[in-house]
Design a protein around this motif. Structure first.
Motif, PDB file in Angstrom:
ATOM      1  N   ILE A  12       1.065  -8.218  -0.501  1.00  0.00           N
ATOM      2  CA  ILE A  12       0.923  -7.457   0.746  1.00  0.00           C
ATOM      3  C   ILE A  12       0.403  -6.053   0.453  1.00  0.00           C
ATOM      4  O   ILE A  12      -0.514  -5.564   1.115  1.00  0.00           O
ATOM      5  CB  ILE A  12       2.272  -7.386   1.490  1.00  0.00           C
ATOM      6  N   ALA A  13       0.981  -5.414  -0.563  1.00  0.00           N
ATOM      7  CA  ALA A  13       0.571  -4.056  -0.901  1.00  0.00           C
ATOM      8  C   ALA A  13      -0.888  -4.005  -1.330  1.00  0.00           C
ATOM      9  O   ALA A  13      -1.647  -3.116  -0.932  1.00  0.00           O
ATOM     10  CB  ALA A  13       1.471  -3.504  -2.010  1.00  0.00           C
ATOM     11  N   THR A  15      -3.295  -6.162  -0.554  1.00  0.00           N
ATOM     12  CA  THR A  15      -4.158  -6.472   0.587  1.00  0.00           C
ATOM     13  C   THR A  15      -4.261  -5.279   1.535  1.00  0.00           C
ATOM     14  O   THR A  15      -5.358  -4.913   1.977  1.00  0.00           O
ATOM     15  CB  THR A  15      -3.621  -7.702   1.340  1.00  0.00           C
ATOM     16  N   VAL A  16      -3.119  -4.676   1.847  1.00  0.00           N
ATOM     17  CA  VAL A  16      -3.120  -3.513   2.742  1.00  0.00           C
ATOM     18  C   VAL A  16      -3.947  -2.387   2.144  1.00  0.00           C
ATOM     19  O   VAL A  16      -4.739  -1.726   2.835  1.00  0.00           O
ATOM     20  CB  VAL A  16      -1.677  -3.037   3.010  1.00  0.00           C
ATOM     21  N   GLY A  17      -3.795  -2.170   0.833  1.00  0.00           N
ATOM     22  CA  GLY A  17      -4.546  -1.122   0.169  1.00  0.00           C
ATOM     23  C   GLY A  17      -6.041  -1.327   0.249  1.00  0.00           C
ATOM     24  O   GLY A  17      -6.803  -0.397   0.559  1.00  0.00           O
ATOM     25  N   VAL A  19      -7.749  -3.236   2.451  1.00  0.00           N
ATOM     26  CA  VAL A  19      -8.228  -3.188   3.837  1.00  0.00           C
ATOM     27  C   VAL A  19      -8.335  -1.748   4.339  1.00  0.00           C
ATOM     28  O   VAL A  19      -9.339  -1.349   4.931  1.00  0.00           O
ATOM     29  CB  VAL A  19      -7.310  -4.016   4.748  1.00  0.00           C
ATOM     30  N   PHE A  20      -7.294  -0.945   4.097  1.00  0.00           N
ATOM     31  CA  PHE A  20      -7.329   0.444   4.555  1.00  0.00           C
ATOM     32  C   PHE A  20      -8.375   1.259   3.803  1.00  0.00           C
ATOM     33  O   PHE A  20      -8.965   2.189   4.360  1.00  0.00           O
ATOM     34  CB  PHE A  20      -5.948   1.083   4.408  1.00  0.00           C
ATOM     35  N   SER A  21      -8.598   0.909   2.533  1.00  0.00           N
ATOM     36  CA  SER A  21      -9.599   1.654   1.767  1.00  0.00           C
ATOM     37  C   SER A  21     -10.996   1.449   2.344  1.00  0.00           C
ATOM     38  O   SER A  21     -11.868   2.307   2.176  1.00  0.00           O
ATOM     39  CB  SER A  21      -9.576   1.223   0.299  1.00  0.00           C
ATOM     40  N   THR A  58      10.979  -1.559   1.375  1.00  0.00           N
ATOM     41  CA  THR A  58       9.891  -1.270   2.304  1.00  0.00           C
ATOM     42  C   THR A  58       9.107  -0.034   1.873  1.00  0.00           C
ATOM     43  O   THR A  58       7.874  -0.011   1.900  1.00  0.00           O
ATOM     44  CB  THR A  58      10.432  -1.068   3.730  1.00  0.00           C
ATOM     45  N   LEU A  62       5.273   0.365   0.678  1.00  0.00           N
ATOM     46  CA  LEU A  62       4.433   1.349   1.356  1.00  0.00           C
ATOM     47  C   LEU A  62       3.733   2.265   0.350  1.00  0.00           C
ATOM     48  O   LEU A  62       2.507   2.482   0.436  1.00  0.00           O
ATOM     49  CB  LEU A  62       5.285   2.177   2.318  1.00  0.00           C
ATOM     50  N   SER A  65       1.162   0.427  -1.636  1.00  0.00           N
ATOM     51  CA  SER A  65      -0.047   0.276  -0.821  1.00  0.00           C
ATOM     52  C   SER A  65      -0.870   1.557  -0.849  1.00  0.00           C
ATOM     53  O   SER A  65      -2.102   1.526  -0.930  1.00  0.00           O
ATOM     54  CB  SER A  65       0.330  -0.071   0.627  1.00  0.00           C
ATOM     55  N   CYS A  69      -4.653   1.857  -2.121  1.00  0.00           N
ATOM     56  CA  CYS A  69      -5.652   2.379  -1.193  1.00  0.00           C
ATOM     57  C   CYS A  69      -6.350   3.593  -1.796  1.00  0.00           C
ATOM     58  O   CYS A  69      -7.585   3.693  -1.771  1.00  0.00           O
ATOM     59  CB  CYS A  69      -4.993   2.760   0.127  1.00  0.00           C
TER      60      CYS A  69
END
Length: 358
Positions: A12-13, A15-17, A19-21, A58, A62, A65, A69
């Motif tokens: 998750i971390a 993927t989130v990193g 996508v936000f990047s 959590t 975060l 991530s 990112c």
């Protein structure tokens, strides 16, 4: 946390990193790239400083991530900065050097981290933050603000919608997705394969202990020598050669069995493909990215690294449901399709085989 939950959290971390990047990388074309790199490094340091100080899953996810990112944004903006300030003949050389230094870090980082964990679980995070502070100072004092050398080319207006309309970028990004699936996490993939095929954790450790040093040695010694020769005029045959090296290396892995020497030879051949592909993908995007949108294009290309993030999951599915040898057969197909996508992307947009004015 259980091992399974840790795996989910890391996925998750990551993927989130990534996508936000993409969004932050696209915005980099609107601002000074030097300042953007400094902000990314500060965020990177903050993530590593914060993780040892929190005791909440959590928050750890975060901050992890945030680290991913920030690293993705820094890497993307650095490529765009290279593209802005370097001449065409310098780009391949500098990017090859950059990739070589990255591999040195990836090689020496894990054993140092393992050694530090023996004394304190927090030490690896503090060391990472300290190491990140070094480029922060270097960039602040020695790097000039980005001033494009391609003065003969007029910068196009900043229009992120252009990314969705550029078919060449679409094909190159899909190609990068498959290529990163094949080469981005091959060490963990091999360890999964050996464990599934031999059910012997000791032998799996021996294979990884052979493959990783061979990979690092080939990258460090040959990356610059081969990578600096890549240009828009010869990238087609060189990417074809890289694809062949990948296929031969994967075939070698398939046939190596319990012979560690064969594993080492196959890893060396496989790595030859990697050291051509890495600067080659950079040159592909640099050649099609219009002035003023370099960071946006490299950010879109970075989505391809989701292939590497998905590799462990896909490998587990294949090894669970199909014959073990099929893992490398599927990877062979994937890298051939990636090569075909490169050819498709080059045919979509008139390929500029002459160096850009510098």
């Amino acid at each position: 946390m259980s091992v399974e939950n840790i795996g989910y959290a890391l996925t998750i971390a990551l993927t989130v990193g990534v996508v936000f990047s993409l969004g932050f990388g696209i915005l980099a074309d609107k601002f000074d790239k030097k300042r953007y790199m400094l902000i990314a490094i500060v965020a990177f340091i903050a993530g590593f400083v914060a993780i040892p100080l929190v005791d909440n899953v959590t928050l750890v996810v975060l901050f992890f991530s945030l680290i991913n990112c920030a690293y993705s944004v820094f890497s993307t903006v650095l490529k765009a900065w290279f593209s802005d300030v370097l001449t065409s003949s310098q780009k391949a050389r500098v990017f090859s050097l950059n990739y070589s230094f990255l591999n040195i870090g990836w090689t020496i980082g894990p054993p140092i981290g393992t050694l530090l964990v023996m004394y304190s679980l927090q030490l690896p995070f503090w060391l990472a933050a300290f190491c990140a502070a070094l480029p922060l100072g270097f960039i602040h004092f020695f790097v000039q603000k980005s001033v494009a050398l391609d003065t003969a080319e007029e910068k196009m207006p900043w229009q992120p919608s252009v990314l969705l309309k550029d078919r060449a970028l679409f094909w190159f990004t899909l190609s990068g997705l498959l290529a990163s699936y094949v080469g981005g996490s091959f060490a963990s993939c091999i360890s999964q394969y050996v464990l599934a095929a031999n059910a012997d954790s000791d032998f799996a450790q021996k294979v990884v202990a052979v493959v990783l040093p061979v990979n690092a040695a080939v990258v460090v010694t040959l990356q610059y020598a081969l990578g600096r020769k890549i240009s828009a005029s010869n990238i087609r045959p060189l990417m074809t050669a890289a694809t062949l090296f990948f296929i031969l290396g994967l075939g070698g892995f398939m046939l190596s069995g319990e012979n560690l020497i064969y594993w080492g030879i196959a890893a060396a051949i496989f790595t030859l493909g990697e050291i051509i592909y890495a600067p080659g993908e950079y040159m592909l995007i640099d050649n099609i990215a219009p002035p003023g949108m370099k960071a946006s294009y490299f950010s879109a290309q970075a989505l391809g690294w989701l292939g590497a993030a998905a590799n462990p999951m896909i490998t587990g599915i294949i090894l669970t449901n199909l014959p073990h040898w099929s893992l490398f057969a599927i990877m062979m197909v994937a890298i051939v399709v990636a090569w075909l996508m490169i050819l498709r992307g080059m045919s979509v947009k008139a390929w500029n085989e002459s160096p850009k004015a510098a």
